[in-house]
Design a protein around this motif. Structure first.
Motif, mmCIF file in Angstrom:
data_model
loop_
_atom_site.group_PDB
_atom_site.id
_atom_site.type_symbol
_atom_site.label_atom_id
_atom_site.label_comp_id
_atom_site.label_asym_id
_atom_site.label_seq_id
_atom_site.Cartn_x
_atom_site.Cartn_y
_atom_site.Cartn_z
ATOM 1 N N ASN A 5 0.707 -1.291 -0.100
ATOM 2 C CA ASN A 5 -0.097 -0.165 0.105
ATOM 3 C C ASN A 5 0.974 1.082 0.069
ATOM 4 N N GLU A 6 1.815 1.504 -0.947
ATOM 5 C CA GLU A 6 2.616 2.630 -1.029
ATOM 6 C C GLU A 6 3.813 2.733 0.044
ATOM 7 N N TYR A 7 3.877 1.869 0.855
ATOM 8 C CA TYR A 7 4.847 1.809 1.847
ATOM 9 C C TYR A 7 5.630 0.856 2.055
ATOM 10 N N ASN A 8 6.799 0.684 2.626
ATOM 11 C CA ASN A 8 7.700 -0.488 2.692
ATOM 12 C C ASN A 8 7.650 -0.848 4.077
ATOM 13 N N ARG A 9 7.103 -2.111 4.164
ATOM 14 C CA ARG A 9 6.553 -2.746 5.297
ATOM 15 C C ARG A 9 7.450 -3.653 6.120
ATOM 16 N N LEU A 10 7.735 -3.634 7.273
ATOM 17 C CA LEU A 10 8.707 -4.530 7.827
ATOM 18 C C LEU A 10 8.050 -6.015 8.008
ATOM 19 N N VAL A 11 8.796 -7.084 7.688
ATOM 20 C CA VAL A 11 8.126 -8.343 7.883
ATOM 21 C C VAL A 11 9.555 -9.391 7.923
ATOM 22 N N LEU A 12 8.999 -10.451 8.409
ATOM 23 C CA LEU A 12 10.103 -11.702 8.564
ATOM 24 C C LEU A 12 10.487 -12.015 7.193
ATOM 25 N N SER A 13 11.707 -12.376 7.182
ATOM 26 C CA SER A 13 12.118 -12.679 5.722
ATOM 27 C C SER A 13 13.516 -13.597 5.852
ATOM 28 N N GLU A 14 14.047 -14.210 4.840
ATOM 29 C CA GLU A 14 15.331 -14.693 4.974
ATOM 30 C C GLU A 14 16.435 -13.689 4.475
ATOM 31 N N ASN A 15 15.957 -12.569 3.830
ATOM 32 C CA ASN A 15 16.827 -11.629 3.642
ATOM 33 C C ASN A 15 16.974 -10.389 4.659
ATOM 34 N N PRO A 16 18.264 -10.192 5.132
ATOM 35 C CA PRO A 16 18.061 -9.147 6.299
ATOM 36 C C PRO A 16 18.160 -7.631 5.663
ATOM 37 N N LYS A 17 17.472 -6.733 5.999
ATOM 38 C CA LYS A 17 17.453 -5.290 5.703
ATOM 39 C C LYS A 17 18.422 -4.795 6.675
ATOM 40 N N LEU A 18 19.233 -4.098 6.298
ATOM 41 C CA LEU A 18 20.428 -3.488 7.179
ATOM 42 C C LEU A 18 19.950 -2.262 7.966
ATOM 43 N N PHE A 19 20.125 -2.119 9.249
ATOM 44 C CA PHE A 19 19.640 -0.742 9.676
ATOM 45 C C PHE A 19 20.784 0.017 10.255
ATOM 46 N N VAL A 20 20.163 1.356 10.297
ATOM 47 C CA VAL A 20 21.544 2.275 11.098
ATOM 48 C C VAL A 20 20.607 2.581 12.286
ATOM 49 N N PHE A 21 21.045 2.816 13.179
ATOM 50 C CA PHE A 21 20.512 3.460 14.532
ATOM 51 C C PHE A 21 21.232 4.709 14.569
ATOM 52 N N LYS A 22 20.471 5.707 14.971
ATOM 53 C CA LYS A 22 20.610 6.996 15.131
ATOM 54 C C LYS A 22 20.161 7.479 16.834
ATOM 55 N N LEU A 23 20.972 8.021 17.423
ATOM 56 C CA LEU A 23 20.717 8.621 18.779
ATOM 57 C C LEU A 23 19.824 9.864 18.493
ATOM 58 N N ASP A 24 18.829 9.647 19.422
ATOM 59 C CA ASP A 24 17.768 10.954 19.349
ATOM 60 C C ASP A 24 18.199 11.611 20.332
ATOM 61 N N ASP A 25 18.797 12.891 20.128
ATOM 62 C CA ASP A 25 19.261 13.430 21.257
ATOM 63 C C ASP A 25 18.105 14.494 21.870
ATOM 64 N N ARG A 26 17.061 14.244 21.328
ATOM 65 C CA ARG A 26 15.801 14.984 21.798
ATOM 66 C C ARG A 26 15.360 14.304 23.208
ATOM 67 N N ILE A 27 15.761 13.056 23.262
ATOM 68 C CA ILE A 27 15.229 12.090 24.309
ATOM 69 C C ILE A 27 16.271 11.893 25.225
ATOM 70 N N GLY A 28 17.623 11.969 24.888
ATOM 71 C CA GLY A 28 18.461 11.881 25.829
ATOM 72 C C GLY A 28 19.499 10.603 25.736
ATOM 73 N N MET A 29 20.425 10.229 26.284
ATOM 74 C CA MET A 29 21.281 9.083 26.016
ATOM 75 C C MET A 29 21.143 8.061 27.101
ATOM 76 N N ALA A 30 21.140 6.785 26.903
ATOM 77 C CA ALA A 30 21.212 5.872 27.942
ATOM 78 C C ALA A 30 22.717 5.787 28.569
ATOM 79 N N ALA A 31 22.679 5.726 29.990
ATOM 80 C CA ALA A 31 23.785 5.447 30.673
ATOM 81 C C ALA A 31 24.390 4.230 30.785
ATOM 82 N N GLU A 32 25.612 3.936 30.823
ATOM 83 C CA GLU A 32 26.302 2.691 30.895
ATOM 84 C C GLU A 32 26.936 2.645 32.406
#
Length: 165
Positions: free
Chosen positions: A137-164
């Motif tokens: 329906n004109e989107y790219n939907r997330l699904v389970l698959s044999e072929n992985p989509k690679l993702f990049v994670f970005k820190l959202d600095d509006r929320i804050g950082m996780a402390a280690e």
């Protein structure tokens, strides 16, 4: 990563027909759209750190109360589908850290220095499937698959950082 960030959209699922809330998890078509921030929370409350292959819950962060605030936790749809098998799409609507809900057992796996893959794993059976995108329906939907989509994670600095610790 082609396209933009991850967000929710209304694609007409059964849950979306009974509520005004979008629940289908999709990738934005706009490369400048960073999507909606997510939290990764260990499925087991005893774990404080997320490491490779840790079962996690993923849920969207909304910085304002809204009618859909109970529909933020990701889950895999149609796990027990009858014949013919239905696609295993990813949507929202699960409960956070529910130990009995097997549809929320996601994992993060590093692919290279900048990219990760998301997977869904059933611990009791060693069944794992990667998460990919399919057009719907004109989107790219997330699904389970044999072929992985690679993702990049970005820190959202509006929320804050996780402390280690």
């Amino acid at each position: 990563m082609d396209g933009g960030g991850i967000r929710v959209a209304n694609l007409g699922s059964d849950l979306q027909q009974t509520t005004m809330c979008p629940t289908s998890i999709v990738q934005s078509h706009l490369p400048t759209d960073d999507g909606i921030a997510v939290y990764f929370i260990p499925k087991n409350p005893k774990h404080q750190k997320i490491v490779e292959s840790t079962p996690i819950n993923i849920h969207f962060y909304f910085d304002y109360p809204n009618l859909c605030s109970n529909l933020t936790v990701w889950k895999v749809d149609n796990l027990a589908s009858a014949f013919p098998p239905l696609p295993h799409t990813i949507s929202t609507g699960a409960q956070l850290r529910n130990p009995n809900d097997v549809s929320t057992r996601f994992q993060i796996w590093p692919h290279d220095s900048d990219n990760y893959k998301l997977a869904f794993c059933l611990e009791s059976t060693n069944y794992c499937q990667d998460i990919d995108l399919i057009p719907e329906n004109e989107y790219n939907r997330l699904v389970l698959s044999e072929n992985p989509k690679l993702f990049v994670f970005k820190l959202d600095d509006r929320i804050g950082m996780a402390a280690e610790a």
